[in-house]
Scaffold this motif. Structure first.
Motif, short mmCIF file in Angstrom:
data_model
loop_
_atom_site.label_atom_id
_atom_site.label_comp_id
_atom_site.label_asym_id
_atom_site.label_seq_id
_atom_site.Cartn_x
_atom_site.Cartn_y
_atom_site.Cartn_z
N GLU A 12 1.65 0.06 17.09
CA GLU A 12 1.65 -0.27 15.66
C GLU A 12 0.26 -0.69 15.20
O GLU A 12 -0.17 -0.34 14.11
N GLY A 13 -0.44 -1.45 16.03
CA GLY A 13 -1.77 -1.91 15.67
C GLY A 13 -2.77 -0.78 15.48
O GLY A 13 -3.69 -0.88 14.68
N THR A 14 -2.57 0.30 16.22
CA THR A 14 -3.45 1.45 16.09
C THR A 14 -3.40 2.00 14.67
O THR A 14 -4.42 2.42 14.13
N TRP A 15 -2.23 1.99 14.07
CA TRP A 15 -2.07 2.56 12.74
C TRP A 15 -2.14 1.50 11.65
O TRP A 15 -2.35 1.82 10.49
N ALA A 16 -1.98 0.23 11.99
CA ALA A 16 -2.03 -0.83 10.98
C ALA A 16 -3.44 -1.09 10.48
O ALA A 16 -3.64 -1.44 9.32
N VAL A 17 -4.43 -0.91 11.34
CA VAL A 17 -5.82 -1.16 10.93
C VAL A 17 -6.25 -0.20 9.81
O VAL A 17 -6.79 -0.66 8.80
N PRO A 18 -5.99 1.11 9.92
CA PRO A 18 -6.35 1.98 8.79
C PRO A 18 -5.58 1.63 7.51
O PRO A 18 -6.10 1.77 6.41
N MET A 19 -4.35 1.14 7.67
CA MET A 19 -3.56 0.75 6.50
C MET A 19 -4.23 -0.43 5.80
O MET A 19 -4.31 -0.47 4.57
N LEU A 20 -4.75 -1.37 6.57
CA LEU A 20 -5.47 -2.51 5.99
C LEU A 20 -6.74 -2.07 5.27
O LEU A 20 -7.12 -2.64 4.26
N VAL A 21 -7.40 -1.05 5.80
CA VAL A 21 -8.62 -0.53 5.17
C VAL A 21 -8.27 0.19 3.87
O VAL A 21 -9.06 0.17 2.91
N LEU A 22 -7.10 0.81 3.80
CA LEU A 22 -6.69 1.51 2.58
C LEU A 22 -6.23 0.55 1.49
O LEU A 22 -6.19 0.93 0.32
N PHE A 23 -5.90 -0.68 1.84
CA PHE A 23 -5.42 -1.65 0.85
C PHE A 23 -6.41 -1.88 -0.29
O PHE A 23 -6.03 -1.80 -1.47
N PRO A 24 -7.71 -2.14 -0.02
CA PRO A 24 -8.65 -2.32 -1.13
C PRO A 24 -8.78 -1.07 -1.99
O PRO A 24 -8.90 -1.15 -3.22
N SER A 25 -8.74 0.08 -1.37
CA SER A 25 -8.83 1.33 -2.13
C SER A 25 -7.64 1.48 -3.06
O SER A 25 -7.78 1.91 -4.21
N GLY A 26 -6.46 1.11 -2.59
CA GLY A 26 -5.26 1.16 -3.44
C GLY A 26 -5.37 0.22 -4.62
O GLY A 26 -5.01 0.57 -5.74
N LEU A 27 -5.89 -0.97 -4.38
CA LEU A 27 -6.09 -1.91 -5.48
C LEU A 27 -7.09 -1.36 -6.49
O LEU A 27 -6.90 -1.50 -7.70
N ILE A 28 -8.16 -0.76 -6.01
CA ILE A 28 -9.15 -0.17 -6.91
C ILE A 28 -8.53 0.90 -7.78
O ILE A 28 -8.74 0.95 -8.99
N VAL A 29 -7.73 1.76 -7.17
CA VAL A 29 -7.09 2.85 -7.91
C VAL A 29 -6.11 2.32 -8.95
O VAL A 29 -6.04 2.81 -10.07
N ILE A 30 -5.37 1.29 -8.60
CA ILE A 30 -4.33 0.76 -9.50
C ILE A 30 -4.92 -0.13 -10.60
O ILE A 30 -4.54 -0.03 -11.76
N ILE A 31 -5.88 -0.98 -10.25
CA ILE A 31 -6.34 -2.01 -11.18
C ILE A 31 -7.51 -1.56 -12.06
O ILE A 31 -7.58 -1.93 -13.22
N THR A 32 -8.44 -0.79 -11.53
CA THR A 32 -9.66 -0.48 -12.28
C THR A 32 -9.52 0.83 -13.05
O THR A 32 -8.57 1.58 -12.90
N ASP A 33 -10.54 1.09 -13.86
CA ASP A 33 -10.59 2.35 -14.62
C ASP A 33 -11.35 3.44 -13.86
O ASP A 33 -11.67 4.48 -14.41
N LEU A 34 -11.66 3.19 -12.59
CA LEU A 34 -12.36 4.11 -11.71
C LEU A 34 -13.74 4.50 -12.25
O LEU A 34 -14.11 5.68 -12.25
N ALA A 35 -14.49 3.52 -12.69
CA ALA A 35 -15.88 3.75 -13.03
C ALA A 35 -16.62 4.10 -11.75
O ALA A 35 -16.12 3.89 -10.65
N ALA A 36 -17.82 4.64 -11.88
CA ALA A 36 -18.56 5.16 -10.73
C ALA A 36 -18.67 4.19 -9.55
O ALA A 36 -18.38 4.59 -8.41
N PRO A 37 -19.06 2.93 -9.74
CA PRO A 37 -19.16 2.04 -8.57
C PRO A 37 -17.81 1.81 -7.89
O PRO A 37 -17.74 1.76 -6.67
N TRP A 38 -16.75 1.68 -8.67
CA TRP A 38 -15.42 1.49 -8.08
C TRP A 38 -14.97 2.74 -7.34
O TRP A 38 -14.36 2.66 -6.28
#
Length: 90
Positions: A12-38
């Protein structure tokens, strides 16, 4: 089964680490307007997750797919990755 063989099995840990890395990206997609830096930050997170997923697959294949565990988390991380890529490309 030796201790070394047990330690190298994909879990499970092998696959949980990439999931944790995707968490900030998901927040960026959901919360921001996806300006260039985001958008750049989100793609960096996705790229890092892809590298970690590839490393997980190398570990799983190298040590035997039958001994690997955590397939539910594996499927989840792949679904989240696909969702993130589709959202970032749209």
């Amino acid at each position: 089964m030796s201790e070394e063989a047990v330690e190298n099995v994909a879990t499970e840990g092998t696959w949980a680490v990439p999931m944790l890395v995707l968490f900030p990206s998901g927040l960026i997609v959901i919360i921001t307007d996806l300006a260039a830096p985001w958008l750049i930050g989100a793609w960096i997170c996705v790229g890092l997750a892809v590298l970690l997923i590839a490393t997980g697959w190398i570990q799983a294949v190298r040590n035997g797919l039958r001994r690997a565990t955590g397939w539910t988390t594996c499927a989840g991380v792949h679904l989240v990755l696909a969702w993130q890529v589709v959202r970032l490309l749209a």
